[in-house]
Design a protein around this motif. Structure first.
Motif, mmCIF file in Angstrom:
data_model
loop_
_atom_site.group_PDB
_atom_site.id
_atom_site.type_symbol
_atom_site.label_atom_id
_atom_site.label_comp_id
_atom_site.label_asym_id
_atom_site.label_seq_id
_atom_site.Cartn_x
_atom_site.Cartn_y
_atom_site.Cartn_z
ATOM 1 N N UNK A 128 49.316 27.753 37.808
ATOM 2 C CA UNK A 128 48.637 28.957 38.295
ATOM 3 C C UNK A 128 49.627 29.915 38.937
ATOM 4 N N UNK A 129 49.283 31.175 38.905
ATOM 5 C CA UNK A 129 50.019 32.220 39.616
ATOM 6 C C UNK A 129 49.016 33.239 40.138
ATOM 7 N N UNK A 130 49.379 33.873 41.219
ATOM 8 C CA UNK A 130 48.561 34.948 41.767
ATOM 9 C C UNK A 130 49.415 36.205 41.850
ATOM 10 N N UNK A 131 49.038 37.197 41.066
ATOM 11 C CA UNK A 131 49.750 38.459 41.070
ATOM 12 C C UNK A 131 49.102 39.425 42.044
ATOM 13 N N UNK A 132 49.931 40.273 42.642
ATOM 14 C CA UNK A 132 49.440 41.302 43.558
ATOM 15 C C UNK A 132 49.905 42.667 43.092
ATOM 16 N N UNK A 192 40.763 47.704 51.628
ATOM 17 C CA UNK A 192 41.344 47.903 52.958
ATOM 18 C C UNK A 192 42.856 47.716 52.965
ATOM 19 N N UNK A 193 43.336 46.852 52.074
ATOM 20 C CA UNK A 193 44.774 46.596 51.975
ATOM 21 C C UNK A 193 45.390 47.311 50.786
ATOM 22 N N UNK A 194 44.588 48.099 50.091
ATOM 23 C CA UNK A 194 45.087 48.824 48.904
ATOM 24 C C UNK A 194 45.792 47.879 47.945
ATOM 25 N N UNK A 195 45.179 46.747 47.715
ATOM 26 C CA UNK A 195 45.784 45.718 46.875
ATOM 27 C C UNK A 195 44.756 45.153 45.899
ATOM 28 N N UNK A 196 45.204 44.916 44.691
ATOM 29 C CA UNK A 196 44.404 44.242 43.675
ATOM 30 C C UNK A 196 45.140 42.972 43.278
ATOM 31 N N UNK A 197 44.390 41.890 43.151
ATOM 32 C CA UNK A 197 44.964 40.597 42.825
ATOM 33 C C UNK A 197 44.533 40.153 41.429
ATOM 34 N N UNK A 198 45.380 39.349 40.821
ATOM 35 C CA UNK A 198 45.023 38.692 39.567
ATOM 36 C C UNK A 198 45.373 37.218 39.714
#
Length: 122
Positions: free
Chosen positions: A17-21, A74-80
Motif C-alpha cells: 500500500x501507499x498513500x499519496x498526498x 481545511x488542509x488543502x490536501x487530497x489523498x489517494x
C-alpha cells in the motif's frame, strides 16, 4: 508560489500500500473536482480518481475497490490511498485541480503538480 505538490510515492512490493498526498501551496482548491492521474512510460496519462468539493468520488475501473480518494479542504490536501498494488500500477502519479491564490484570490485553472513516482515490484 501557487502550485500543487504531490508526495508519498515510492517503491513497494506487489500487494502493498501507499498513500499519496496532493497539497495546494499558497492556494486553496476551488469547489471543483480534484483528480489524480497517472502516466506510465509510453502510455497516455489516465484518470485514476477524482473527488468534488462536496466529496463525491469517481474511480477508474482499475482503481475501483483498491484505491480511495479523499479530500481535506481545511488542509488543502487530497489523498489517494492505494491498496493491493500491482506491478501494472507502476507510473508517475499527478494531481490536477483548479486553484485559488491565497494572496490575490485569482483562479488558476487546470493546474498540474510535478508528480510522484510509484513503482510496484513483482
Amino acid at each position: 508560489q501557487v502550485r500543487l505538490v504531490e508526495s508519498g510515492g515510492g517503491l513497494v512490493q506487489a500487494g502493498g500500500s501507499l498513500r499519496l498526498s496532493c497539497t495546494a501551496s499558497e492556494s486553496a482548491f476551488t469547489g471543483n473536482a480534484v483528480g489524480w492521474y497517472r502516466q506510465a512510460p509510453g502510455k497516455q496519462r489516465e484518470l485514476v480518481a477524482s473527488v468534488t468539493g462536496g466529496g463525491s468520488t469517481n474511480y477508474a475501473d482499475f482503481a475501483q475497490g483498491r484505491f480511495t480518494i479523499s479530500r481535506d479542504n481545511g488542509k488543502n490536501t487530497v489523498f489517494l490511498q492505494m491498496n493491493s498494488l500491482k506491478p501494472e500500477d507502476t507510473a508517475r502519479y499527478y494531481c490536477n485541480a483548479d486553484l485559488v491564490s491565497a494572496v490575490f484570490g485569482t483562479v488558476r485553472r487546470n493546474s498540474w503538480g510535478q508528480g510522484t513516482q510509484v513503482t510496484v515490484s513483482s
